[in-house]
Design an enzyme around this catalytic site. Structure first.
Site, PDB file in Angstrom:
ATOM      1  N   GLY A   1       1.815  13.680  46.906  1.00  0.00           N
ATOM      2  CA  GLY A   1       2.531  12.680  46.137  1.00  0.00           C
ATOM      3  C   GLY A   1       3.714  13.324  45.447  1.00  0.00           C
TER       4      GLY A   1
ATOM      5  CD  GLN B   1       6.140  15.507  40.674  1.00  0.00           C
ATOM      6  OE1 GLN B   1       5.776  14.582  41.381  1.00  0.00           O
ATOM      7  NE2 GLN B   1       5.537  16.681  40.679  1.00  0.00           N
TER       8      GLN B   1
ATOM      9  CB  CYS C   1       1.197  18.947  39.242  1.00  0.00           C
ATOM     10  SG  CYS C   1       2.700  18.027  38.867  1.00  0.00           S
ATOM     11  CG  LEU C   2       4.339  19.229  44.809  1.00  0.00           C
ATOM     12  CD1 LEU C   2       5.187  18.281  45.639  1.00  0.00           C
ATOM     13  CD2 LEU C   2       3.999  20.478  45.605  1.00  0.00           C
TER      14      LEU C   2
ATOM     15  CG  HIS D   1      -0.989  13.398  39.661  1.00  0.00           C
ATOM     16  ND1 HIS D   1      -1.626  14.577  39.321  1.00  0.00           N
ATOM     17  CD2 HIS D   1       0.320  13.725  39.813  1.00  0.00           C
ATOM     18  CE1 HIS D   1      -0.733  15.560  39.260  1.00  0.00           C
ATOM     19  NE2 HIS D   1       0.458  15.071  39.565  1.00  0.00           N
ATOM     20  CD  GLU D   2       2.437  11.626  42.472  1.00  0.00           C
ATOM     21  OE1 GLU D   2       3.496  11.856  41.853  1.00  0.00           O
ATOM     22  OE2 GLU D   2       1.723  12.528  42.941  1.00  0.00           O
TER      23      GLU D   2
ATOM     24  CG  HIS E   1       4.532  12.951  37.623  1.00  0.00           C
ATOM     25  ND1 HIS E   1       4.803  14.078  36.876  1.00  0.00           N
ATOM     26  CD2 HIS E   1       3.741  13.364  38.643  1.00  0.00           C
ATOM     27  CE1 HIS E   1       4.188  15.129  37.434  1.00  0.00           C
ATOM     28  NE2 HIS E   1       3.530  14.725  38.500  1.00  0.00           N
TER      29      HIS E   1
END
Ligand SMILES: [Zn+2]
Length: 194
Positions: A49, A54, A114-115, A156-157, A160
């Protein structure tokens, strides 16, 4: 398509509340290009994701999907040993202005990455079943029921978009683990980042 630069923890864009897109904006070349680039970036970094903040765009938009590449047999095999809810793939999706409603009070704890927080994993409680209302990339209103890993990724997304990182959702930091150690001691669990 371009691979975009990913903001890492500490960059203020990750803590800002992102702005909603006006439905008329969704089909503009700028947003369509951004969505394509976000899919390409997620694939490049083997994420499951990726939210617009991000990639330094403070907009309420994210992409998700697993597996972005189909050739990772080892990980597939590992995933199959997970509980049944988590064995599913995450369908490819681009969601705009998502609104989440938990369908249950039941929270399940599982690993996340997480990226924007490279090489760290931790266990995060999330609602096990959710309903999501959003626009798709064509500007159409959609409603999705999700459970298991898909529900986790969507939560999660969406976090963000509100400046929330998975650390904020952890009950304690006891499970925080570097990726190497994760592979060594906690293998059998998924390792993808979101
Ligand atoms: Zn993330």
């Amino acid at each position: 398509m371009s691979i975009l630069k990913i903001a890492r923890m500490g960059h203020p864009v990750l803590r800002a509340k992102a702005r909603p897109l006006h439905p008329s904006e969704i089909r503009t070349p700028k947003i369509q290009q951004l969505i394509d680039d976000m899919f390409a970036t997620m694939k490049e970094y083997q994420g499951v994701g990726l939210a617009a903040p991000q990639v330094h765009e403070s907009l309420r938009l994210f992409v998700a999907g697993f597996p972005p590449v189909r050739d990772e047999r080892d990980e597939r095999d590992m995933r199959d040993e997970d509980d049944e809810d988590d064995g599913e793939d995450v369908p490819l999706m681009a969601l705009i202005n998502p609104e989440i409603e938990p369908s249950t009070r039941e929270l399940v704890e599982d690993w996340e990455g997480c990226l924007s927080i490279p090489d760290i994993r931790g266990r995060v409680p999330r609602a096990s079943h959710i309903t999501v209302r959003a626009y798709d990339r064509l500007g159409k209103k959609i409603e999705i029921q999700a459970s298991g890993f898909t529900a986790r990724v969507i939560q999660h997304e969406t976090d963000h978009l509100d400046g929330v990182l998975f650390f904020d959702r952890m009950k304690s930091f006891q499970s925080l683990t570097f990726l190497d150690e994760f592979g060594r001691y906690w293998s059998g669990q998924r390792v993808r980042a979101e």
